[in-house]
Design a protein around this motif. Structure first.
Motif, short mmCIF file in Angstrom:
data_model
loop_
_atom_site.label_atom_id
_atom_site.label_comp_id
_atom_site.label_asym_id
_atom_site.label_seq_id
_atom_site.Cartn_x
_atom_site.Cartn_y
_atom_site.Cartn_z
N GLN A 36 0.82 -1.20 0.00
CA GLN A 36 0.00 0.00 0.00
C GLN A 36 0.87 1.26 0.00
O GLN A 36 0.60 2.20 -0.76
CB GLN A 36 -0.92 -0.02 1.22
N LYS A 37 1.90 1.29 0.82
CA LYS A 37 2.79 2.45 0.90
C LYS A 37 3.45 2.72 -0.45
O LYS A 37 3.49 3.85 -0.93
CB LYS A 37 3.84 2.21 1.97
N ILE A 38 3.96 1.67 -1.08
CA ILE A 38 4.62 1.82 -2.38
C ILE A 38 3.64 2.33 -3.43
O ILE A 38 3.95 3.25 -4.19
CB ILE A 38 5.28 0.50 -2.81
N MET A 39 2.46 1.73 -3.49
CA MET A 39 1.47 2.14 -4.49
C MET A 39 1.04 3.59 -4.27
O MET A 39 0.89 4.35 -5.23
CB MET A 39 0.26 1.20 -4.46
N MET A 40 0.88 3.99 -3.02
CA MET A 40 0.48 5.36 -2.73
C MET A 40 1.58 6.35 -3.06
O MET A 40 1.30 7.48 -3.47
CB MET A 40 0.04 5.48 -1.28
N GLU A 41 2.84 5.95 -2.95
CA GLU A 41 3.95 6.82 -3.34
C GLU A 41 3.89 7.16 -4.82
O GLU A 41 4.40 8.19 -5.26
CB GLU A 41 5.29 6.17 -3.00
N PHE A 42 3.24 6.29 -5.61
CA PHE A 42 3.10 6.52 -7.04
C PHE A 42 1.72 7.05 -7.41
O PHE A 42 1.34 7.07 -8.58
CB PHE A 42 3.43 5.24 -7.81
N GLY A 43 0.94 7.48 -6.40
CA GLY A 43 -0.32 8.15 -6.65
C GLY A 43 -1.54 7.27 -6.72
O GLY A 43 -2.63 7.76 -7.02
N PHE A 44 -1.41 5.98 -6.46
CA PHE A 44 -2.56 5.10 -6.47
C PHE A 44 -3.32 5.20 -5.15
O PHE A 44 -2.72 5.44 -4.11
CB PHE A 44 -2.13 3.64 -6.70
N HIS A 53 -6.38 -4.25 -4.40
CA HIS A 53 -7.15 -3.33 -5.25
C HIS A 53 -6.68 -1.89 -5.04
O HIS A 53 -6.72 -1.37 -3.93
CB HIS A 53 -8.62 -3.47 -4.88
N PHE A 54 -6.27 -1.25 -6.12
CA PHE A 54 -5.87 0.15 -6.11
C PHE A 54 -6.52 0.86 -7.28
O PHE A 54 -6.83 0.24 -8.29
CB PHE A 54 -4.34 0.28 -6.22
N SER A 55 -6.73 2.16 -7.15
CA SER A 55 -7.34 2.96 -8.20
C SER A 55 -6.42 4.10 -8.60
O SER A 55 -5.64 4.60 -7.79
CB SER A 55 -8.66 3.57 -7.71
N TYR A 56 -6.56 4.51 -9.85
CA TYR A 56 -5.83 5.68 -10.31
C TYR A 56 -6.67 6.42 -11.34
O TYR A 56 -7.04 5.84 -12.37
CB TYR A 56 -4.48 5.33 -10.92
N GLY A 57 -7.01 7.64 -11.04
CA GLY A 57 -7.71 8.49 -12.00
C GLY A 57 -9.21 8.34 -12.06
O GLY A 57 -9.87 9.13 -12.71
N ASP A 58 -9.76 7.35 -11.39
CA ASP A 58 -11.21 7.15 -11.44
C ASP A 58 -11.90 7.86 -10.27
O ASP A 58 -11.26 8.58 -9.50
CB ASP A 58 -11.56 5.66 -11.46
N LYS A 59 -13.20 7.66 -10.11
CA LYS A 59 -13.93 8.37 -9.07
C LYS A 59 -13.50 7.96 -7.67
O LYS A 59 -13.51 8.78 -6.75
CB LYS A 59 -15.44 8.22 -9.26
N GLU A 60 -13.12 6.70 -7.47
CA GLU A 60 -12.64 6.27 -6.16
C GLU A 60 -11.32 6.95 -5.81
O GLU A 60 -11.09 7.37 -4.69
CB GLU A 60 -12.47 4.74 -6.11
N TRP A 61 -10.45 7.07 -6.79
CA TRP A 61 -9.18 7.78 -6.62
C TRP A 61 -9.43 9.24 -6.27
O TRP A 61 -8.82 9.78 -5.34
CB TRP A 61 -8.37 7.65 -7.91
N ALA A 62 -10.34 9.90 -7.00
CA ALA A 62 -10.65 11.31 -6.76
C ALA A 62 -11.21 11.52 -5.36
O ALA A 62 -10.81 12.46 -4.66
CB ALA A 62 -11.64 11.82 -7.81
N LYS A 63 -12.07 10.64 -4.91
CA LYS A 63 -12.63 10.76 -3.56
C LYS A 63 -11.54 10.56 -2.51
O LYS A 63 -11.45 11.33 -1.55
CB LYS A 63 -13.75 9.75 -3.36
N TYR A 64 -10.69 9.57 -2.68
CA TYR A 64 -9.65 9.28 -1.70
C TYR A 64 -8.69 10.46 -1.55
O TYR A 64 -8.29 10.80 -0.45
CB TYR A 64 -8.88 8.01 -2.10
N TYR A 65 -8.33 11.07 -2.67
CA TYR A 65 -7.38 12.18 -2.65
C TYR A 65 -8.06 13.55 -2.64
O TYR A 65 -7.41 14.56 -2.87
CB TYR A 65 -6.39 12.06 -3.81
#
Length: 72
Positions: A36-44, A53-65
C-alpha cells in the motif's frame, strides 16, 4: 518471488481479503502495508476491502485524494 499476503488476489471467500483483517499474521499485514505504501507513493489510491485493489484516475481515486473530479 512469492510475498505472503495471506490470500491470493481475488479471493473473496472470507473477510481475510480486507487489508487490515484481524485474521492474518502481523507479517502478512506488514506485507500488505508495504504494498500500500509503495502504491500510494506513485499516486494510487488503496481500497481497504481488497488488499490488492488500487485505483488511479477514477472516481474512487478522486474521492480518496479529495479531488474535484476524476481524470477519466
Amino acid at each position: 518471488m512469492y510475498i505472503d499476503m495471506g490470500t491470493e488476489p481475488g479471493d473473496y471467500s472470507t473477510k481475510i481479503c480486507y487489508t487490515d483483517s484481524p485474521e492474518i499474521t502481523d507479517f502478512q499485514k506488514n506485507n500488505r502495508h508495504m504494498l500500500q505504501k509503495i502504491m500510494m507513493e506513485f499516486g494510487f489510491a488503496p481500497y481497504p476491502g481488497e488488499w490488492w485493489h488500487f485505483s488511479y484516475g477514477d472516481k474512487e481515486w478522486a474521492k480518496y485524494y479529495n479531488q474535484s473530479n476524476a481524470i477519466y
